[in-house]
Design an enzyme around this catalytic site. Sequence first.
Site, PDB file in Angstrom:
ATOM      1  N   CYS A  81      -1.657  -5.421   4.008  1.00  0.00           N
ATOM      2  CA  CYS A  81      -0.802  -6.518   4.123  1.00  0.00           C
ATOM      3  C   CYS A  81      -0.905  -6.929   5.493  1.00  0.00           C
ATOM      4  O   CYS A  81      -1.903  -7.522   5.998  1.00  0.00           O
ATOM      5  CB  CYS A  81       0.674  -5.935   3.713  1.00  0.00           C
ATOM      6  N   HIS A 136       0.081  -4.668  -1.607  1.00  0.00           N
ATOM      7  CA  HIS A 136       0.761  -3.552  -1.357  1.00  0.00           C
ATOM      8  C   HIS A 136       0.408  -2.411  -2.282  1.00  0.00           C
ATOM      9  O   HIS A 136       0.985  -2.564  -3.367  1.00  0.00           O
ATOM     10  CB  HIS A 136       2.360  -3.814  -1.450  1.00  0.00           C
ATOM     11  N   GLU A 195       0.771   0.456  -2.630  1.00  0.00           N
ATOM     12  CA  GLU A 195       1.863   1.587  -2.580  1.00  0.00           C
ATOM     13  C   GLU A 195       2.932   0.787  -3.815  1.00  0.00           C
ATOM     14  O   GLU A 195       3.931   1.809  -4.293  1.00  0.00           O
ATOM     15  CB  GLU A 195       2.460   1.963  -1.517  1.00  0.00           C
TER      16      GLU A 195
END
Length: 218
Positions: free
Chosen positions: A83, A192, A194
């Site tokens: 990011c 992202h 995650e």
Amino acid sequence: METVAVIDYGMGNLHSVVRALEHEAAGDQRVLLTDDPETLREADRLVFPGQGAAGDAMQALSNRGLDRLLPELAADRPFLGLCLGQQILMDASEESGGVDLLGILPGRVARFPAMQGPDGRRLKIPHMGWNRVLPAQEHPLWHGLPETPWFYFVHSYRVQPEREADVAGRTDYGETFASALARGSLFTMQCHPEKSAACGLRLLHNFLRWDGDGPGAS
């Protein structure tokens, strides 16, 4: 014991990245969140995430002396930028009134222009939600992923690399933009992982087992 260091410069929800890495880490890997220069120098792998504005990020890095250290660290071990951590590796950004970045990868960061979707409606900025990434080159971090994996994005700016050879993946949102970059032991994504469910965890799994060999090493 191998050390995976997540670079802590106070930008974004770093703990969610740590938890996702811990979920995928092998038994002989330890995940640390740190801004200590010596700990970062000794780490076997580095992850550079982030959210927020480029100007604030560069100030935070400078306050910790990491703006001078990161170019050194990104050159000789597996390094994953995510990011804002992808954008900060470029030369300069339009954000924050224009700001010089780390200059590790040649290119700039620019805001999405006003764009229309296929239905003629104006597309919302930021680009937020799930979107596909089309791999642009063979790379170990794509191993085991679908042909066009889905990842989660939240961003108003995107990278514009100078070298076509650095583009590892592309995404369509009103235009086609470079959403993943790779050179040598460096790999970056605008998304992202995650927050990207199975595809994101698989990419992190691959990073944690990658030896750092990649395209464009010199």
